[in-house]
Design a protein around this motif. Structure first.
Motif, PDB file in Angstrom:
ATOM      1  N   CYS A   7      -1.385   4.163   4.508  1.00 12.30           N
ATOM      2  CA  CYS A   7      -0.494   2.777   4.349  1.00 12.30           C
ATOM      3  C   CYS A   7      -1.344   1.816   3.779  1.00 12.30           C
ATOM      4  O   CYS A   7      -0.755   0.879   2.889  1.00 12.30           O
ATOM      5  CB  CYS A   7       0.098   2.449   5.767  1.00 12.30           C
ATOM      6  SG  CYS A   7       1.148   3.529   6.630  1.00 12.30           S
ATOM      7  N   ASN A   8      -2.474   1.740   4.105  1.00 15.51           N
ATOM      8  CA  ASN A   8      -3.387   0.487   3.681  1.00 15.51           C
ATOM      9  C   ASN A   8      -3.453   0.688   1.901  1.00 15.51           C
ATOM     10  O   ASN A   8      -3.797  -0.173   1.170  1.00 15.51           O
ATOM     11  CB  ASN A   8      -4.603   0.047   4.502  1.00 15.51           C
ATOM     12  CG  ASN A   8      -5.542  -0.937   4.014  1.00 15.51           C
ATOM     13  OD1 ASN A   8      -5.055  -1.827   4.114  1.00 15.51           O
ATOM     14  ND2 ASN A   8      -6.836  -0.575   3.685  1.00 15.51           N
ATOM     15  N   LYS A   9      -3.906   2.167   1.901  1.00 17.16           N
ATOM     16  CA  LYS A   9      -3.985   2.502   0.342  1.00 17.16           C
ATOM     17  C   LYS A   9      -2.831   2.233  -0.280  1.00 17.16           C
ATOM     18  O   LYS A   9      -2.889   1.588  -1.620  1.00 17.16           O
ATOM     19  CB  LYS A   9      -4.450   3.805   0.320  1.00 17.16           C
ATOM     20  CG  LYS A   9      -4.524   4.475  -1.232  1.00 17.16           C
ATOM     21  CD  LYS A   9      -4.603   5.938  -1.455  1.00 17.16           C
ATOM     22  CE  LYS A   9      -5.061   6.335  -2.604  1.00 17.16           C
ATOM     23  NZ  LYS A   9      -3.854   6.084  -3.470  1.00 17.16           N
ATOM     24  N   ILE A  10      -1.710   2.264   0.067  1.00 22.37           N
ATOM     25  CA  ILE A  10      -0.404   2.084  -0.443  1.00 22.37           C
ATOM     26  C   ILE A  10      -0.162   0.547  -0.900  1.00 22.37           C
ATOM     27  O   ILE A  10       0.028   0.148  -1.892  1.00 22.37           O
ATOM     28  CB  ILE A  10       1.075   2.608   0.314  1.00 22.37           C
ATOM     29  CG1 ILE A  10       0.977   4.208   0.174  1.00 22.37           C
ATOM     30  CG2 ILE A  10       2.154   1.955  -0.342  1.00 22.37           C
ATOM     31  CD1 ILE A  10       1.850   4.759   1.112  1.00 22.37           C
ATOM     32  N   ALA A  68      -0.646  -4.065  -4.773  1.00 16.31           N
ATOM     33  CA  ALA A  68      -1.466  -5.198  -5.078  1.00 16.31           C
ATOM     34  C   ALA A  68      -1.782  -4.876  -6.689  1.00 16.31           C
ATOM     35  O   ALA A  68      -1.934  -5.973  -7.358  1.00 16.31           O
ATOM     36  CB  ALA A  68      -2.137  -5.625  -4.104  1.00 16.31           C
ATOM     37  N   ALA A  69      -2.261  -3.740  -6.851  1.00 15.23           N
ATOM     38  CA  ALA A  69      -3.082  -3.599  -8.049  1.00 15.23           C
ATOM     39  C   ALA A  69      -2.090  -3.371  -9.110  1.00 15.23           C
ATOM     40  O   ALA A  69      -2.661  -3.183 -10.245  1.00 15.23           O
ATOM     41  CB  ALA A  69      -3.914  -2.252  -7.809  1.00 15.23           C
ATOM     42  N   PRO A  74       7.333  -2.963  -5.082  1.00 16.82           N
ATOM     43  CA  PRO A  74       5.855  -3.737  -4.787  1.00 16.82           C
ATOM     44  C   PRO A  74       6.041  -4.589  -3.689  1.00 16.82           C
ATOM     45  O   PRO A  74       5.051  -5.208  -3.144  1.00 16.82           O
ATOM     46  CB  PRO A  74       5.339  -4.338  -6.007  1.00 16.82           C
ATOM     47  CG  PRO A  74       6.259  -3.485  -7.071  1.00 16.82           C
ATOM     48  CD  PRO A  74       7.562  -3.163  -6.527  1.00 16.82           C
ATOM     49  N   ALA A  75       7.387  -5.501  -3.434  1.00 15.63           N
ATOM     50  CA  ALA A  75       7.377  -6.320  -2.516  1.00 15.63           C
ATOM     51  C   ALA A  75       7.453  -5.761  -1.112  1.00 15.63           C
ATOM     52  O   ALA A  75       7.490  -6.589  -0.193  1.00 15.63           O
ATOM     53  CB  ALA A  75       8.622  -7.300  -2.815  1.00 15.63           C
ATOM     54  N   PHE A  76       7.620  -4.684  -0.991  1.00 13.95           N
ATOM     55  CA  PHE A  76       7.870  -3.982   0.402  1.00 13.95           C
ATOM     56  C   PHE A  76       6.455  -3.594   0.883  1.00 13.95           C
ATOM     57  O   PHE A  76       5.847  -2.620   0.339  1.00 13.95           O
ATOM     58  CB  PHE A  76       8.841  -2.748   0.291  1.00 13.95           C
ATOM     59  CG  PHE A  76       9.065  -2.021   1.560  1.00 13.95           C
ATOM     60  CD1 PHE A  76      10.306  -2.476   2.145  1.00 13.95           C
ATOM     61  CD2 PHE A  76       8.176  -1.398   2.312  1.00 13.95           C
ATOM     62  CE1 PHE A  76      10.756  -1.865   3.400  1.00 13.95           C
ATOM     63  CE2 PHE A  76       8.611  -0.837   3.480  1.00 13.95           C
ATOM     64  CZ  PHE A  76       9.802  -1.027   4.062  1.00 13.95           C
ATOM     65  N   LYS A  77       5.707  -4.155   1.685  1.00  9.30           N
ATOM     66  CA  LYS A  77       4.667  -4.089   2.531  1.00  9.30           C
ATOM     67  C   LYS A  77       4.811  -3.040   3.482  1.00  9.30           C
ATOM     68  O   LYS A  77       5.579  -3.157   4.504  1.00  9.30           O
ATOM     69  CB  LYS A  77       4.013  -5.212   2.663  1.00  9.30           C
ATOM     70  CG  LYS A  77       3.843  -6.180   1.722  1.00  9.30           C
ATOM     71  CD  LYS A  77       2.965  -5.816   0.344  1.00  9.30           C
ATOM     72  CE  LYS A  77       2.893  -6.966  -0.701  1.00  9.30           C
ATOM     73  NZ  LYS A  77       2.357  -6.066  -1.984  1.00  9.30           N
ATOM     74  N   MET A  78       3.803  -2.064   3.558  1.00 12.83           N
ATOM     75  CA  MET A  78       3.708  -1.222   4.704  1.00 12.83           C
ATOM     76  C   MET A  78       3.021  -1.643   5.900  1.00 12.83           C
ATOM     77  O   MET A  78       1.868  -2.536   5.570  1.00 12.83           O
ATOM     78  CB  MET A  78       2.891   0.465   4.213  1.00 12.83           C
ATOM     79  CG  MET A  78       3.474   0.908   2.932  1.00 12.83           C
ATOM     80  SD  MET A  78       4.983   1.691   3.459  1.00 12.83           S
ATOM     81  CE  MET A  78       5.829   2.150   1.847  1.00 12.83           C
ATOM     82  N   ILE A  79       3.759  -1.600   7.036  1.00 14.79           N
ATOM     83  CA  ILE A  79       2.825  -2.097   8.254  1.00 14.79           C
ATOM     84  C   ILE A  79       1.980  -0.909   8.710  1.00 14.79           C
ATOM     85  O   ILE A  79       2.095   0.303   8.756  1.00 14.79           O
ATOM     86  CB  ILE A  79       4.230  -2.080   9.199  1.00 14.79           C
ATOM     87  CG1 ILE A  79       5.028  -3.384   8.854  1.00 14.79           C
ATOM     88  CG2 ILE A  79       3.425  -2.575  10.598  1.00 14.79           C
ATOM     89  CD1 ILE A  79       6.079  -3.535   9.801  1.00 14.79           C
ATOM     90  N   LEU A  80       0.693  -1.462   9.215  1.00 16.86           N
ATOM     91  CA  LEU A  80      -0.160  -0.582   9.476  1.00 16.86           C
ATOM     92  C   LEU A  80      -0.204  -0.233  11.041  1.00 16.86           C
ATOM     93  O   LEU A  80       0.401  -0.863  11.803  1.00 16.86           O
ATOM     94  CB  LEU A  80      -1.596  -1.344   9.237  1.00 16.86           C
ATOM     95  CG  LEU A  80      -1.776  -1.636   7.894  1.00 16.86           C
ATOM     96  CD1 LEU A  80      -3.304  -2.472   7.673  1.00 16.86           C
ATOM     97  CD2 LEU A  80      -1.961  -0.454   6.788  1.00 16.86           C
TER      98      LEU A  80
END
Length: 495
Positions: free
Chosen positions: A465-468, A473-474, A489-495
């Motif tokens: 999830c951190n890699k996604i 962001a990249a 891209p606006a949807f951030k994965m929760i770790l």
């Protein structure tokens, strides 16, 4: 001098809109907090208690067979150990098979009708267990019970994900899931009381456990039909202003820093597409969380099914009725810890990271109970086992749902995770054969290994999830911008 005075007046005029803007911002922020509290309070007090009641009945009706076993079920039905185990296993076979189809039906039939209907049907089937006469009827009724119960839990997870934001789910799931640990405590007490009814009316005491608990479940289903709303938009306890705000906050359109989901309006209008099902199935996250849940499920279900047997073999009680009462303690200890961990998970916005700290508690419990002979130490370890497993469950359940957007993808991933996870029930039914008693070293060691695997699977998913998030962001997900699902891209994965 005139020039300086003019400049001073101009500066003050520039400052005034800025002050007014700040005051409006503060006022809006207060309004958002007030409205959020109102909406959450109403949902928490109207929806969660009903769902918790259904889940309490679900766990009672699947695990009460363990309580019935130690007061005569096997003997009265002339079951061998193998036949009893097969009766446990067939429940999980049909339970698992019904989960995904049920979740795909949920939207069409609506939660208000489907969840209470399932509850009422399995309540009737539980009552039928009180009248079985032999192995054939026992295994047949257990199979039907699995079909009826299978759709409840994935349906509730999907239903809640349409009522709360991602940051609010773990606490609600924790509160809701305490019904499972309470069912263990309540089940022991209830079994002790109900078994005292019989033999009466030509029925043994263990039969009354199924009959009375089945009746209670039917009543719970009727209550749920009266109280559950289909969605936020149709909730009768919300005013029109609250409904509008509740919808807007879910799609992050309130200015209150709640943007974490995409439009629930679009999700309600979303048409079924097999591509969304495939997107859910071929998702690395769901397989990592599902296999970790499989390991947890094996421990959780075996704990519920065999705790009375394990305690009975410790010889720290003088009769089965005392054993029922002692079985309350581990569940009672696990309940407040589960809620506390879920609260911290929501506050910190962490799921997998929390599990990296809770799973080792259960791992220590199984490691010690598998290798220590002292009865009192082994009993103490059952509390650690319960704490570590029950407090991990809300995090892993909401984690998958949190990181899926799009109704049918989330329906697929939620059900698939539970299908795989609940297959742990097969392990649970065979892991503690009577010949391994009273220490059950092999069974405890198997579950220890599974929980160690779960820890590493959770770690792998945190890193994935951190890699996604880093890739988004990249700019590696730019082509999905505005797509309205979890690839955006606006949807951030929760770790």
């Amino acid at each position: 001098m005139f020039s300086n005075t003019h400049a001073s007046i101009a500066d003050k005029m520039d400052e005034r809109p800025s002050v007014e803007k700040m005051e409006r911002t503060v006022s809006n922020s207060e309004h958002h907090r007030h409205m959020t509290r109102r909406v959450l309070w109403k949902m928490d007090t109207r929806v969660l208690p009903v769902l918790s009641l259904l889940f309490l009945c679900s766990f009672l009706d699947r695990a009460n067979v363990g309580n019935a076993k130690i007061i005569g079920l096997e003997k009265d039905l002339s079951l061998s150990n193998t036949q009893y185990t097969q009766g446990l296993a067939v429940f999980y076979a049909t339970y698992i098979a019904s989960e995904l189809p049920s979740n795909l039906l949920l939207k069409k039939v609506t939660p208000k009708i489907w969840l209470p209907l399932l509850t009422t049907v399995w309540g009737l089937i539980t009552m039928c267990l009180g009248f079985v006469k032999n192995f054939g009827s026992f295994i047949g009724v257990r199979a039907l019970l699995g079909i009826a119960e299978g759709g409840l839990f994935p349906g509730i997870v999907l239903y809640l994900s349409g009522l709360y934001t991602r940051q609010e789910m773990a606490l609600r799931m924790g509160i809701f899931y305490t019904a499972a640990s309470l069912s263990g405590a309540f089940g022991g007490l209830l079994a002790r009381g109900l078994s005292a009814i019989g033999p009466r009316g030509g029925l043994e005491g263990w039969r009354w456990i199924f009959i009375i608990e089945g009746l209670m479940t039917i009543l719970a289903g009727l209550v749920a039909y009266l109280l559950l709303p289909t969605s936020i938009v149709t909730a009768p306890y919300l005013t029109e202003e609250e409904k509008e705000y509740a919808v807007r906050r879910l799609q992050g359109d309130t200015g209150a820093n709640t943007a974490d989901r995409f439009s629930p309006v679009l999700e309600r209008e979303e048409k079924f597409k097999w591509s969304e099902v495939r997107r859910g199935v071929f998702n690395l996250q769901v397989w990592l969380t599902a296999t970790a849940y499989f390991a947890l499920g094996a421990g959780l279900y075996s704990f519920g099914l065999f705790l009375p047997t394990i305690l009975s073999d410790l010889k720290i009680t003088s009769n089965p009725n005392q054993t029922q009462l002692w079985s309350v303690i581990p569940y009672a200890v696990a309940t407040p810890v589960t809620v506390l961990v879920a609260f911290a998970s929501d506050r910190l916005k962490l799921r997998g990271v929390m599990m990296l700290f809770t799973l080792p508690i259960a791992i220590i419990g199984y490691a010690v109970i598998a290798n220590v002979a002292s009865a009192h130490v082994r009993f103490a370890m059952t509390s650690l086992m319960a704490i570590g497993m029950y407090s991990s469950i809300p995090c892993i359940l909401v984690w998958n749902s949190n990181n899926s957007a799009g109704h049918y993808k989330r329906a697929t991933t939620s059900a698939l995770q539970l299908v795989i996870g609940n297959a742990g029930g097969f392990v649970a039914t065979f892991v503690y054969p009577p010949k391994d008693g009273p220490l059950y070293h092999r069974g405890h060691t198997i579950l220890l290994g599974l929980l160690v695997y779960a820890w590493f699977a959770v770690l792998a998913n945190v890193l994935w999830c951190n890699k996604i998030n880093k890739d988004k962001a990249a700019g590696k997900y730019e082509k999905y911008e505005g797509c309205g699902d979890d690839r955006d891209p606006a949807f951030k994965m929760i770790l």
